[in-house]
Scaffold this motif. Structure first.
Motif: not given
Length: 246
Positions: A71-76, A83, A87, A90
């Motif tokens: 989720a931390k990767r997808a938010i970018h 996105r 996010t 996940h």
């Protein structure tokens, strides 16, 4: 954290193989019950399925950490739709794994007086939300690929002046549908990762729908869907290029 994620990835590969075996047992148990086979054999298959379910829960301990990292990767991601979908997906997976871990603790006696039905329903709700978001992402990517291939521009079918409107519209509509279907099949055939992800998520969707009582399909159908989706998941492990990215 990176070491834990790598270790978790190895556990997930084993979990997918056990998942395939578990749903194969579900399908076999339904077949035995429907065929009126020996009760003892059916009971043995059911016990084996329960043991595999517990083993999977053990292997999924800590998967919520991997889901939060995803989720931390997808938010970018630069694409707003991807996105949002990835996010939230996940995050729902992380909550699903937390509920699953609580269920495991209750089944092995670490948590006493646990309402397992409530926690099971809660976990399947998170699982359902994650699958809906994954399917939304798949449909969005499919639409982008279809638009990239070129928007459909129907050519005006030849017709004589005496032809009526109704007689012209039916062939034109059929041709338009056939061309759209052909474009859809072409795009999916050219993008195996998207096709596999659509099939996998589509099969998985029936599992929480059945468990939550939203769309009951029976253990046989659930077992078949779970087995197919598990085999597709194993394919993405054996051939990483088949995994849909990001």
């Amino acid at each position: 954290m990176d070491s834990w994620v790598r270790f978790n990835a190895q556990s997930q590969a084993k979990e997918r193989v056990i998942r395939a075996a578990q749903y194969a047992c579900t399908l076999l148990g339904h077949t035995l019950q429907k065929g009126g086979s020996m009760a003892e054999l059916h009971r043995t298959v059911s016990q084996l399925e329960a043991h595999m379910s517990m083993t999977r829960k053990l292997l999924r301990l800590g998967n919520s950490v991997e889901a939060l990292e995803a989720a931390k990767r997808a938010i970018h991601l630069s694409d707003g739709v991807l996105r949002l979908c990835l996010t939230l997906s996940h995050l729902n997976r992380a909550m699903y794994f937390v509920c699953d871990n609580v269920l495991w603790a209750g089944k092995v006696g670490l948590v006493s007086k646990l309402d397992q039905h409530k926690w099971s329903q809660r976990s399947f709700r998170y699982y359902l939300f994650a699958l809906i978001l994954n399917l939304t992402r798949d449909v969005y990517e499919l639409r982008l690929l279809i638009e990239h291939e070129g928007p459909y521009r129907p050519s005006k079918p030849p017709c004589s002046p005496s032809t009526t409107l109704s007689s012209r519209s039916t062939p034109a509509t059929s041709a338009r549908i056939c061309r759209k279907l052909h474009l859809l099949m072409t795009v999916l055939y050219s993008n195996p990762p998207l096709l596999l992800d659509l099939l996998k998520n589509g099969c998985d969707l029936f599992i929480p729908l059945d468990r939550l009582g939203i769309y009951p399909t029976g253990s046989g159908f659930v077992g078949a869907c779970g087995l197919v989706s598990s085999v597709l998941s194993i394919l993405t492990v054996v051939h990483p290029w088949l995994k849909l990215k990001p």
